[in-house]
Structures are given as structure tokens and as C-alpha cells.
Design an enzyme around this catalytic site. Sequence first.
Site, PDB file in Angstrom:
ATOM      1  CG  HIS A 188      -5.871  -2.251   1.050  1.00  0.00           C
ATOM      2  ND1 HIS A 188      -5.259  -1.891  -0.223  1.00  0.00           N
ATOM      3  CD2 HIS A 188      -5.330  -1.504   1.965  1.00  0.00           C
ATOM      4  CE1 HIS A 188      -4.521  -1.008  -0.089  1.00  0.00           C
ATOM      5  NE2 HIS A 188      -4.359  -0.939   1.391  1.00  0.00           N
ATOM      6  CG  ASP A 203      -7.256  -2.855  -2.474  1.00  0.00           C
ATOM      7  OD1 ASP A 203      -7.926  -1.970  -1.831  1.00  0.00           O
ATOM      8  OD2 ASP A 203      -6.096  -2.780  -2.562  1.00  0.00           O
ATOM      9  CB  SER A 206      -0.679  -0.160   1.197  1.00  0.00           C
ATOM     10  OG  SER A 206      -2.032   1.023   1.105  1.00  0.00           O
TER      11      SER A 206
END
Length: 227
Positions: A206, A172, A117
Site C-alpha cells: 500500500h 496491497d 488511497s
Amino acid sequence: MSVPLLSEAVTLPGTEKETAVVIFLHGLGDSGHGWADAMTGIRLPYIKYICPHAPRIPVTLNMKMTMPSWFDLIGLSPESPEDEAGIKRATENIKAIIDHEVKNGIPSNRIILGGFSQGGALSLYTALTSQQQLAGVVGLSCWLPLHKSFPQAASGSGNKDTPILQCHGEMDPMIPVQYGAMTAEKLKTIVSPQNVTFRTYPGLMHSSCPQEMSAVKEFIEKQLPRV
């Protein structure tokens, strides 16, 4: 040279002579501990793994709450304003870790930089703006910061031929997989296109998953073979 991020980082030493290093950067609000655990599951005995902790700063995206963050985040869409000064400052801090490892005898082409991320975003930006040639870059569920500054921002990069593994969950909700795909396409205009691998994982949100971690392990083994 003192490297602030290194003194606090979670480090997994090799179980034999260390001939390579993996530096892995966590996501927003996290710490190096979770990814150190993930690396333990895929570790190779001749590699040292370094999982630094981001500094705690107020994050605009989260109502200015203070949390671990490599740089400020204002929004998560490709058109959101970005914290250019913070991104560049964070990049210098990561380059300092790479320089430290090189001074300690690990050539930069035996170092992989990766992250998840926000940490993956910082890894991509650092590699593309660094003169040090790395063995590879891993970006999980991420994007390329300051994307409009490329390819010019990479003019002095030592990583135009460095393999990049990008992985993304197809479900995600935070960084939609389309942003990952756009990032992969952008990367192909900056580095040799055949060196960009973009993998997606059905049903993955995610986060990471075992299949993704085995792809990361395979990439590390290929780019950092035993010497």
C-alpha cells in the site's frame, strides 16, 4: 472567496509561467508534505502542484482516533457502510480549490486531480460528480466511494470523456488489488471505457514506487502538454 484547504496547502509553484495545475490528495493519517516531495521528483516547470492537508477528524476504522482524514472511514470492503455526508462535504472542499484556480486564470481542462488511497478515492468521486471538465484524474491504490450511487451520480459530470489513470500494488494488504480492478470496471460503466487505464505493480504494497511515479509523470505530460 476564502478556500480553507488552500491557505494551509503545500504548494510547489511553477519555475516559469504557470499554465496548468495538479492537485494531489494524500491518504489517511498523512499530510500534503509527503506527496509534495513525490511531486518534486516528477515536476514540470509550467505546472503548479497543490497538496492540501486533510482536516483532523475521529476515524471509526481506527477506534475513533483523531487523525487527518478527508472523511470518516467505517470499513475498507466494498460493502462497508460509508460516510456519505462527509464524502460530499469533502468533495465540495476540493471543488472549491478547482474553482479558485479557474478564477485565477487556469481553465479547468488544464487541471489534473489525483490522490493516493483515501485521497485517490476522493479524487475519483469529485471528478465524477463535478461539472468542471478536468484534464485528467489519477487514482493510486484506491476505490470509488459510494459506488452504488453510480452511474446516476455522474449524470451531470463534465468528465465522462476525461482520461483516468488508476494504479495499484498487487500486494496491497489494505485495499486489495481486486478492489482496484473492480473500481476500474465500475469506472468503465460511468466514463468512456477507453479512457480508463488500470496498471498494477508486482510486489508493491500500500504505497507508491518509482515505476508508478514515472507512469504518473507520463500521464501528466500527456494530459497537460506545454502550451
